[in-house]
Design a protein around this motif. Structure first.
Motif, PDB file in Angstrom:
ATOM      1  N   GLU A   1      28.538  29.467  22.284  1.00  0.00           N
ATOM      2  CA  GLU A   1      28.253  28.319  21.428  1.00  0.00           C
ATOM      3  C   GLU A   1      28.098  27.103  22.326  1.00  0.00           C
ATOM      4  O   GLU A   1      28.997  26.760  23.091  1.00  0.00           O
ATOM      5  N   LEU A   2      26.952  26.452  22.238  1.00  0.00           N
ATOM      6  CA  LEU A   2      26.691  25.212  22.963  1.00  0.00           C
ATOM      7  C   LEU A   2      26.680  24.065  21.958  1.00  0.00           C
ATOM      8  O   LEU A   2      25.992  24.134  20.936  1.00  0.00           O
ATOM      9  N   ARG A   3      27.398  23.022  22.289  1.00  0.00           N
ATOM     10  CA  ARG A   3      27.578  21.938  21.344  1.00  0.00           C
ATOM     11  C   ARG A   3      26.551  20.825  21.526  1.00  0.00           C
ATOM     12  O   ARG A   3      26.132  20.526  22.654  1.00  0.00           O
ATOM     13  N   CYS A   4      26.187  20.218  20.405  1.00  0.00           N
ATOM     14  CA  CYS A   4      25.249  19.099  20.409  1.00  0.00           C
ATOM     15  C   CYS A   4      25.611  18.162  19.273  1.00  0.00           C
ATOM     16  O   CYS A   4      25.718  18.592  18.118  1.00  0.00           O
ATOM     17  N   ASN A   5      25.792  16.900  19.592  1.00  0.00           N
ATOM     18  CA  ASN A   5      25.999  15.874  18.580  1.00  0.00           C
ATOM     19  C   ASN A   5      24.953  14.791  18.756  1.00  0.00           C
ATOM     20  O   ASN A   5      24.557  14.484  19.874  1.00  0.00           O
ATOM     21  N   TYR A   6      24.517  14.226  17.658  1.00  0.00           N
ATOM     22  CA  TYR A   6      23.483  13.207  17.756  1.00  0.00           C
ATOM     23  C   TYR A   6      23.902  11.957  17.003  1.00  0.00           C
ATOM     24  O   TYR A   6      24.757  11.995  16.102  1.00  0.00           O
ATOM     25  N   SER A   7      23.278  10.862  17.383  1.00  0.00           N
ATOM     26  CA  SER A   7      23.484   9.601  16.691  1.00  0.00           C
ATOM     27  C   SER A   7      22.114   9.092  16.288  1.00  0.00           C
ATOM     28  O   SER A   7      21.238   8.891  17.136  1.00  0.00           O
TER      29      SER A   7
END
Lengths: 111, 117
Positions: free
Chosen positions: B20-26
């Motif tokens: 699982e590779l994490r990604c968060n965006y704004s």
């Protein structure tokens, strides 16, 4: 379907020299992008063309970088004069609308 | 301005293990979301994309990603990693509208995946 073609693949120049990169997008793609990818970072947009017009060049260092898209097809990106911090991979991408397709990039080393 | 955060710079997994590779965006609104993969010396290849609808999207090479609006996340997953998956993975967002400046990609800094045979 042929992909996005870029040349050269590699280039080494001395600082203050000039260099040019060439991109041939996928046929029929109206939008063309140039991105700069510095080692260890994600690509950063330099310029976006729609056909042969510039849509956004707000992040292009215009004192040394220039780009053109001839007849809405091929594009060239030029750096003159180059600085050490310009060492990066320069990626060209084309898009029919939303999805972008990337070339293999040109790795520039400025020494 | 939009931004993308990939909190893991480097991940090492054993072949056959899950990933699982994490990604968060704004971003002010729900953007279009993408995962790209880059092998050494190569350009970026699109793994999958989310525009709207089902929040679980399937991509190529057995990858999937789940969009979670409440967490502003778009994590990439694979149930069983193969040695050939070793590469750098980039999460990206673009505005979900047409017009000048549309569809420009903003990338995260990438996560390098190493696979132990």
């Amino acid at each position: 379907e042929a992909g996005v073609a870029q040349s050269p693949r590699y280039k080494i120049i001395e600082k203050r020299q000039s260099v040019a990169f060439w991109c041939n997008p996928i046929s029929g793609h109206a939008t063309l992008y140039w991105y700069q990818q510095i080692l260890g970072q994600g690509p950063k947009l330099l310029i976006q063309f729609q056909n042969n017009g510039v849509v956004d060049d707000s992040q292009l260092p215009k004192d040394r970088f220039s780009a053109e898209r001839l007849k809405g097809v091929d594009s060239t990106l030029k750096i003159q004069p180059a600085k050490l911090e310009d060492s990066a991979v320069y990626l060209c991408a084309s898009s029919p609308e939303v999805e972008a397709f990337f070339g293999q990039g040109t790795r520039l080393t400025v020494v | 301005a939009q931004s993308v955060t990939q909190p893991d710079i480097h991940i090492t997994v054993s072949e056959g293990a899950s990933l699982e590779l994490r990604c968060n965006y704004s971003y002010g609104a729900t953007p279009y979301l993408f995962w790209y993969v880059q092998s050494p010396g190569q350009g970026l290849q699109l793994l999958l994309k989310y525009f709207s609808g089902d929040t679980l999207v399937q991509g190529i090479k057995g990858f999937e990603a789940e969009f979670k609006r409440s967490q502003s996340s778009f994590n990439l997953r694979k149930p069983s990693v193969h040695w050939s998956d070793a590469a750098e993975y980039f999460c990206a967002v673009s505005p979900a509208y047409s017009g000048a400046g549309s569809y420009q990609l903003t990338f995260g800094k990438g996560t390098k995946l190493s696979v132990i045979p």
